[in-house]
Structures are given as structure tokens and as C-alpha cells.
Design a protein around this motif. Structure first.
Motif, PDB file in Angstrom:
ATOM      1  N   ILE A 194       0.840  -1.195   0.000  1.00 50.86           N
ATOM      2  CA  ILE A 194       0.000   0.000   0.000  1.00 50.86           C
ATOM      3  C   ILE A 194       0.874   1.245   0.000  1.00 50.86           C
ATOM      4  O   ILE A 194       0.531   2.285  -0.552  1.00 50.86           O
ATOM      5  CB  ILE A 194      -0.933   0.004   1.228  1.00 50.86           C
ATOM      6  N   TYR A 195       2.042   1.136   0.630  1.00 54.10           N
ATOM      7  CA  TYR A 195       2.997   2.247   0.653  1.00 54.10           C
ATOM      8  C   TYR A 195       4.399   1.670   0.766  1.00 54.10           C
ATOM      9  O   TYR A 195       4.630   0.653   1.416  1.00 54.10           O
ATOM     10  CB  TYR A 195       2.749   3.184   1.837  1.00 54.10           C
ATOM     11  N   SER A 196       5.357   2.350   0.119  1.00 49.43           N
ATOM     12  CA  SER A 196       6.775   2.005   0.263  1.00 49.43           C
ATOM     13  C   SER A 196       7.600   3.257   0.008  1.00 49.43           C
ATOM     14  O   SER A 196       7.248   4.077  -0.843  1.00 49.43           O
ATOM     15  CB  SER A 196       7.181   0.904  -0.721  1.00 49.43           C
ATOM     16  N   ASN A 197       8.692   3.386   0.752  1.00 50.91           N
ATOM     17  CA  ASN A 197       9.592   4.521   0.521  1.00 50.91           C
ATOM     18  C   ASN A 197      10.600   4.227  -0.580  1.00 50.91           C
ATOM     19  O   ASN A 197      11.478   5.038  -0.848  1.00 50.91           O
ATOM     20  CB  ASN A 197      10.326   4.894   1.818  1.00 50.91           C
ATOM     21  N   ARG A 198      10.477   3.052  -1.204  1.00 51.70           N
ATOM     22  CA  ARG A 198      11.370   2.664  -2.297  1.00 51.70           C
ATOM     23  C   ARG A 198      10.581   2.619  -3.608  1.00 51.70           C
ATOM     24  O   ARG A 198       9.520   1.995  -3.692  1.00 51.70           O
ATOM     25  CB  ARG A 198      11.977   1.293  -2.032  1.00 51.70           C
ATOM     26  N   GLU A 199      11.126   3.275  -4.636  1.00 57.09           N
ATOM     27  CA  GLU A 199      10.433   3.303  -5.920  1.00 57.09           C
ATOM     28  C   GLU A 199      10.334   1.925  -6.548  1.00 57.09           C
ATOM     29  O   GLU A 199       9.381   1.647  -7.294  1.00 57.09           O
ATOM     30  CB  GLU A 199      11.169   4.253  -6.878  1.00 57.09           C
ATOM     31  N   GLU A 200      11.319   1.048  -6.268  1.00 55.19           N
ATOM     32  CA  GLU A 200      11.289  -0.279  -6.883  1.00 55.19           C
ATOM     33  C   GLU A 200      10.168  -1.159  -6.329  1.00 55.19           C
ATOM     34  O   GLU A 200       9.785  -2.146  -6.957  1.00 55.19           O
ATOM     35  CB  GLU A 200      12.644  -0.993  -6.705  1.00 55.19           C
ATOM     36  N   ASN A 201       9.647  -0.806  -5.146  1.00 56.95           N
ATOM     37  CA  ASN A 201       8.503  -1.528  -4.592  1.00 56.95           C
ATOM     38  C   ASN A 201       7.227  -0.843  -5.079  1.00 56.95           C
ATOM     39  O   ASN A 201       6.759   0.123  -4.487  1.00 56.95           O
ATOM     40  CB  ASN A 201       8.552  -1.534  -3.059  1.00 56.95           C
ATOM     41  N   VAL A 202       6.691  -1.343  -6.175  1.00 56.53           N
ATOM     42  CA  VAL A 202       5.557  -0.689  -6.834  1.00 56.53           C
ATOM     43  C   VAL A 202       4.295  -0.846  -5.991  1.00 56.53           C
ATOM     44  O   VAL A 202       3.959  -1.952  -5.530  1.00 56.53           O
ATOM     45  CB  VAL A 202       5.329  -1.287  -8.235  1.00 56.53           C
ATOM     46  N   LYS A 203       3.609   0.277  -5.785  1.00 58.56           N
ATOM     47  CA  LYS A 203       2.370   0.267  -5.008  1.00 58.56           C
ATOM     48  C   LYS A 203       1.338  -0.635  -5.683  1.00 58.56           C
ATOM     49  O   LYS A 203       1.124  -0.569  -6.894  1.00 58.56           O
ATOM     50  CB  LYS A 203       1.829   1.684  -4.878  1.00 58.56           C
ATOM     51  N   GLY A 204       0.722  -1.503  -4.894  1.00 55.11           N
ATOM     52  CA  GLY A 204      -0.289  -2.422  -5.420  1.00 55.11           C
ATOM     53  C   GLY A 204       0.262  -3.788  -5.779  1.00 55.11           C
ATOM     54  O   GLY A 204      -0.501  -4.747  -5.920  1.00 55.11           O
ATOM     55  N   SER A 205       1.590  -3.883  -5.921  1.00 49.08           N
ATOM     56  CA  SER A 205       2.194  -5.173  -6.237  1.00 49.08           C
ATOM     57  C   SER A 205       2.395  -5.993  -4.963  1.00 49.08           C
ATOM     58  O   SER A 205       2.313  -5.470  -3.847  1.00 49.08           O
ATOM     59  CB  SER A 205       3.542  -4.973  -6.945  1.00 49.08           C
ATOM     60  N   ILE A 206       2.658  -7.274  -5.134  1.00 50.74           N
ATOM     61  CA  ILE A 206       2.932  -8.154  -3.993  1.00 50.74           C
ATOM     62  C   ILE A 206       4.405  -8.029  -3.629  1.00 50.74           C
ATOM     63  O   ILE A 206       5.277  -8.083  -4.508  1.00 50.74           O
ATOM     64  CB  ILE A 206       2.592  -9.618  -4.328  1.00 50.74           C
ATOM     65  N   TYR A 207       4.686  -7.846  -2.350  1.00 48.97           N
ATOM     66  CA  TYR A 207       6.077  -7.704  -1.917  1.00 48.97           C
ATOM     67  C   TYR A 207       6.860  -8.962  -2.304  1.00 48.97           C
ATOM     68  O   TYR A 207       6.408 -10.088  -2.043  1.00 48.97           O
ATOM     69  CB  TYR A 207       6.140  -7.480  -0.407  1.00 48.97           C
ATOM     70  N   PRO A 208       8.017  -8.795  -2.965  1.00 46.33           N
ATOM     71  CA  PRO A 208       8.737  -9.948  -3.532  1.00 46.33           C
ATOM     72  C   PRO A 208       9.175 -10.997  -2.504  1.00 46.33           C
ATOM     73  O   PRO A 208       9.258 -12.182  -2.827  1.00 46.33           O
ATOM     74  CB  PRO A 208       9.945  -9.311  -4.230  1.00 46.33           C
ATOM     75  N   GLN A 209       9.466 -10.573  -1.272  1.00 43.21           N
ATOM     76  CA  GLN A 209       9.866 -11.533  -0.251  1.00 43.21           C
ATOM     77  C   GLN A 209       8.613 -12.026   0.474  1.00 43.21           C
ATOM     78  O   GLN A 209       8.197 -11.482   1.496  1.00 43.21           O
ATOM     79  CB  GLN A 209      10.848 -10.880   0.732  1.00 43.21           C
ATOM     80  N   ALA A 210       8.015 -13.089  -0.082  1.00 45.76           N
ATOM     81  CA  ALA A 210       6.742 -13.578   0.450  1.00 45.76           C
ATOM     82  C   ALA A 210       6.854 -14.033   1.904  1.00 45.76           C
ATOM     83  O   ALA A 210       5.873 -13.994   2.653  1.00 45.76           O
ATOM     84  CB  ALA A 210       6.223 -14.724  -0.417  1.00 45.76           C
ATOM     85  N   ALA A 211       8.054 -14.448   2.301  1.00 45.61           N
ATOM     86  CA  ALA A 211       8.236 -14.952   3.669  1.00 45.61           C
ATOM     87  C   ALA A 211       8.036 -13.849   4.701  1.00 45.61           C
ATOM     88  O   ALA A 211       7.725 -14.143   5.865  1.00 45.61           O
ATOM     89  CB  ALA A 211       9.628 -15.561   3.822  1.00 45.61           C
ATOM     90  N   LEU A 212       8.173 -12.586   4.296  1.00 45.25           N
ATOM     91  CA  LEU A 212       8.083 -11.482   5.249  1.00 45.25           C
ATOM     92  C   LEU A 212       6.716 -11.428   5.921  1.00 45.25           C
ATOM     93  O   LEU A 212       6.610 -11.488   7.143  1.00 45.25           O
ATOM     94  CB  LEU A 212       8.381 -10.152   4.548  1.00 45.25           C
ATOM     95  N   ILE A 213       5.641 -11.310   5.124  1.00 45.16           N
ATOM     96  CA  ILE A 213       4.313 -11.159   5.707  1.00 45.16           C
ATOM     97  C   ILE A 213       3.891 -12.424   6.438  1.00 45.16           C
ATOM     98  O   ILE A 213       3.202 -12.365   7.475  1.00 45.16           O
ATOM     99  CB  ILE A 213       3.280 -10.773   4.620  1.00 45.16           C
ATOM    100  N   GLU A 214       4.324 -13.585   5.950  1.00 44.67           N
ATOM    101  CA  GLU A 214       3.978 -14.832   6.628  1.00 44.67           C
ATOM    102  C   GLU A 214       4.638 -14.908   7.998  1.00 44.67           C
ATOM    103  O   GLU A 214       4.016 -15.335   8.981  1.00 44.67           O
ATOM    104  CB  GLU A 214       4.401 -16.031   5.767  1.00 44.67           C
ATOM    105  N   ASN A 215       5.897 -14.494   8.079  1.00 44.83           N
ATOM    106  CA  ASN A 215       6.597 -14.488   9.369  1.00 44.83           C
ATOM    107  C   ASN A 215       5.967 -13.485  10.329  1.00 44.83           C
ATOM    108  O   ASN A 215       5.875 -13.741  11.531  1.00 44.83           O
ATOM    109  CB  ASN A 215       8.074 -14.151   9.168  1.00 44.83           C
ATOM    110  N   ILE A 216       5.547 -12.351   9.797  1.00 47.54           N
ATOM    111  CA  ILE A 216       4.919 -11.326  10.644  1.00 47.54           C
ATOM    112  C   ILE A 216       3.612 -11.843  11.226  1.00 47.54           C
ATOM    113  O   ILE A 216       3.377 -11.758  12.445  1.00 47.54           O
ATOM    114  CB  ILE A 216       4.683 -10.036   9.830  1.00 47.54           C
ATOM    115  N   LYS A 217       2.752 -12.392  10.381  1.00 53.77           N
ATOM    116  CA  LYS A 217       1.457 -12.888  10.866  1.00 53.77           C
ATOM    117  C   LYS A 217       1.637 -14.036  11.843  1.00 53.77           C
ATOM    118  O   LYS A 217       0.951 -14.107  12.868  1.00 53.77           O
ATOM    119  CB  LYS A 217       0.588 -13.322   9.675  1.00 53.77           C
ATOM    120  N   SER A 218       2.578 -14.936  11.537  1.00 51.69           N
ATOM    121  CA  SER A 218       2.838 -16.072  12.424  1.00 51.69           C
ATOM    122  C   SER A 218       3.347 -15.602  13.788  1.00 51.69           C
ATOM    123  O   SER A 218       2.916 -16.102  14.837  1.00 51.69           O
ATOM    124  CB  SER A 218       3.858 -17.012  11.769  1.00 51.69           C
ATOM    125  N   ASP A 219       4.249 -14.614  13.771  1.00 52.47           N
ATOM    126  CA  ASP A 219       4.824 -14.122  15.024  1.00 52.47           C
ATOM    127  C   ASP A 219       3.761 -13.450  15.892  1.00 52.47           C
ATOM    128  O   ASP A 219       3.692 -13.692  17.103  1.00 52.47           O
ATOM    129  CB  ASP A 219       5.959 -13.146  14.725  1.00 52.47           C
TER     130      ASP A 219
END
Length: 358
Positions: A194-219
Motif C-alpha cells: 500500500i505504501y513504500s519509501n522505495r520506488e522499486e517496490n511498486v504500489k499495489g504489487s505483492i512484496y517480492p519476499q513472500a516470507a516477510l508477511i507470513e513471518n509477521i502474521k505467524s509471530d
């Protein structure tokens, strides 16, 4: 060796102190922005609730089927005024939509563009059976749906859609500055950006490191559904993540700090400690060499002089004017040689005197 031990200990303490400071700072900032974001999202949801509770909705859509045509025309004007009034009160909103349950007509204010057609999106919400729900699209837009019910009868009156302003979200998080090395993200529970301070992380796209959100929700689940936490992860590199779940939304505020950045300051200090240690070590060698020469050179000359004296040559002297113990020994030895030469001269004169009188 003591200097090396002291330097290593100082580097280790500095590294730990700086690491803890950076971690605590990012955690405090994430906590602060989570509080701010929660309040802003609450305003969005409260807007939908206030529209539902407005008299123009409660008094007219419980019995919409019985209204005369003129009343329905006036109602449309009144609802448009109500929606536009709510829209102007909150600059974070892009658009508002009320879709009555009794007919196919919908009432709108502001921008209602979304990847999925509003009617289809409204049908998806109704079919979900939930009372409220967030949706996001591949452009990074976010909308909030709320089921509108009559407060007295509980009758379903329709659904209210509130569209968030993407520029307002960007403006909110652009002040969230932790430096160029730290990634700041707002992700959905599906990993959509939804937001990123990096231009390469395009708004609306899926974050390339899928493990990130899974680790966050699990934690957060493992921590009894805590709203704020942190952990060390290995993504493209080893990183430290702080994250917070925005209350009553599917959104997560995330900061990603590379350990290379965390350790950069301590590494600079470590290099300075090593440089100082090397300089001190070289100075110690130079001082030791100078002291050694100041002792060994006069002693070597004294040994040579004693060897010559042993062979009967008392003419030599050691030119050492130092005032330390070595200089005192050499000075005393020179005095001794002069005394011996004087004694020999006296003996020689006495012998010559005896020979001359006989």
C-alpha cells in the motif's frame, strides 16, 4: 595485548549499545506511527458508521419501497448532500458510495474508481456475510465496506463504501523517515504494498519476499495476537524487522533494517580502535628500539674498551654523556682508566728516577 583486549571489549560494548539504540528507536517510531495510522483508519470507519446512522438513511430506507416517486427524488438529492458533506470533512477520503439493498441504484460522491467494478465489489462484500471488510487492488487503492442496518429493526439497508486517498496515505508515511538504508512499508495481510519509501517496490504489487508477511502474521499470532513485535529475519540479507498491525484493518506497518546498516557505525568505531592500536603498537616498537639502542650501544663500546684495557691499551674512552645508570657506569670506568694511567705514569717516573741515581 592488554590494549588489544581493551579495544576488543570497547568495540563489543559499543556495537551492542548502538544496535540496541537503533532497534529501540525503530520500535518507538513504528509504535508512534501505528497509533497515528490507527486513528486515521478509525476516522475512515467512523465516517461509514456516521453515514449509516444519519437520519437520511435511517428514516428513509427502512421503508424505501413505500416512498412516492417525488420523495425518492428528494431523497436522492439529500443523500448526495450528505455524502458530499462527509467527504469534505475528511481530506483522507477519495470517494463515498451508498448502495441500497432494495434497488440497483447507488449514490456516490467523489472518486469511485477501483480495479473491480463497484457493483461487483459490493456483491462480493454482501456474499462474504461480514459486517465490515477492507479491499485493495493492484493500484494500491484501499476501500472499506460496512453493512448498513436499521438501528431499531436490524433490517439490512444496504452497504457503504469509503475509498481512501492514496496521496493522503503517501503524505502520512512520507514523514516516516528512518534514513535511506531502512525500508518502510505498509502491507496488507496478503503482502500487497500500500505504501513504500522505495520506488522499486511498486504500489499495489505483492512484496517480492513472500516470507516477510507470513513471518509477521505467524509471530503476532504466536504472541497471542499482539499488535506490535519485531524479529530478525533472513530475506535477501539478514535484517531486523519492526512491525505493527493497524487495529481493525488488514494493514501492517513494517520497517526493515539491514544488519549491515545497524553495524555500520560500530564498524567505523572498530576500525578507529584498530587504527589507534596499530599506531600505539608501532610507537611502542620505536620507543623500545630507541631504549634498546641507548643501552646496548654504550655497553658495546664499554666492552670493547675493557678488552683493549685488558691488552694494555688504556687510551680509549667511551663518549657517553647520558645521566642514567649506564652513563654513570661508563663515567666511573673512564675515571678508573685515568687513575690507572696516572698510577702507571707515576710508577714509570719512579723507576726512571731509581735508574738515574744508581
Amino acid at each position: 595485548i592488554p590494549l588489544i583486549i581493551l579495544g576488543t571489549s570497547a568495540y563489543s560494548r559499543t556495537k551492542n549499545a548502538l544496535t540496541d539504540t537503533i532497534k529501540q528507536y525503530t520500535e518507538q517510531v513504528v509504535t508512534q506511527f501505528n497509533t497515528i495510522t490507527t486513528k486515521e483508519m478509525a476516522k475512515t470507519m467512523e465516517t461509514a458508521g456516521s453515514i449509516m446512522l444519519s437520519s437520511v438513511i435511517q428514516d428513509n430506507f427502512g421503508n424505501y419501497e413505500t416512498l412516492e416517486m417525488s420523495a425518492k427524488i428528494n431523497l436522492k438529492t439529500n443523500i448526495s448532500k450528505e455524502l458530499n458533506s462527509r467527504l469534505t470533512q475528511n481530506s483522507s477520503l477519495w470517494g463515498l458510495v451508498f448502495s441500497p439493498y432494495t434497488n440497483d441504484q447507488r449514490f456516490t460522491a467523489g472518486s469511485t474508481t477501483f480495479e473491480i467494478e463497484i457493483d461487483e465489489l459490493n456483491k462480493m462484500f454482501i456474499d462474504s456475510g461480514e459486517n465490515e471488510k477492507w479491499y485493495t487492488d493492484s493500484d494500491g487503492k484501499a476501500v472499506y465496506f460496512k453493512r448498513a442496518t436499521h438501528v431499531e429493526t436490524g433490517k439490512n439497508l444496504g452497504s457503504i463504501m469509503v475509498s481512501l486517498s492514496s496521496p493522503a496515505i503517501d503524505k502520512m508515511f512520507d514523514t516516516f523517515d528512518l534514513g535511506e538504508s531502512v525500508d518502510v512499508l505498509v502491507l496488507t495481510d496478503e503482502g500487497r504494498i500500500i505504501y513504500s519509501n522505495r520506488e522499486e517496490n511498486v504500489k499495489g504489487s505483492i512484496y517480492p519476499q513472500a516470507a516477510l508477511i507470513e513471518n509477521i502474521k505467524s509471530d503476532l499470532t504466536d504472541r497471542d495476537n499482539a499488535s506490535i513485535s519485531s524479529q530478525e529475519l533472513v530475506l535477501a540479507e539478514k535484517v531486523y524487522c519492526n512491525y505493527a498491525k493497524v487495529e481493525k484493518t488488514p494493514f501492517y506497518i513494517v520497517t526493515i533494517t539491514p544488519f549491515n546498516y545497524i553495524y555500520s557505525s560500530s564498524l567505523t568505531i572498530g576500525r578507529q580502535i584498530v587504527l589507534i592500536a596499530i599506531i600505539v603498537f608501532l610507537l611502542a616498537i620505536l620507543v623500545a628500539f630507541a631504549i634498546s639502542n641507548s643501552i646496548s650501544n654504550p655497553l658495546s663500546k664499554l666492552v670493547d674498551l675493557m678488552r683493549k684495557a685488558k691488552e694494555g691499551d688504556f687510551t680509549g674512552v667511551v663518549p657517553d654523556k647520558s645521566r642514567d645508570e649506564i652513563g654513570e657506569v661508563i663515567c666511573n670506568y673512564d675515571d678508573m682508566l685515568r687513575n690507572i694511567k696516572g698510577l702507571i705514569q707515576k710508577v714509570k717516573l719512579s723507576v726512571e728516577a731509581v735508574l738515574n741515581t744508581s
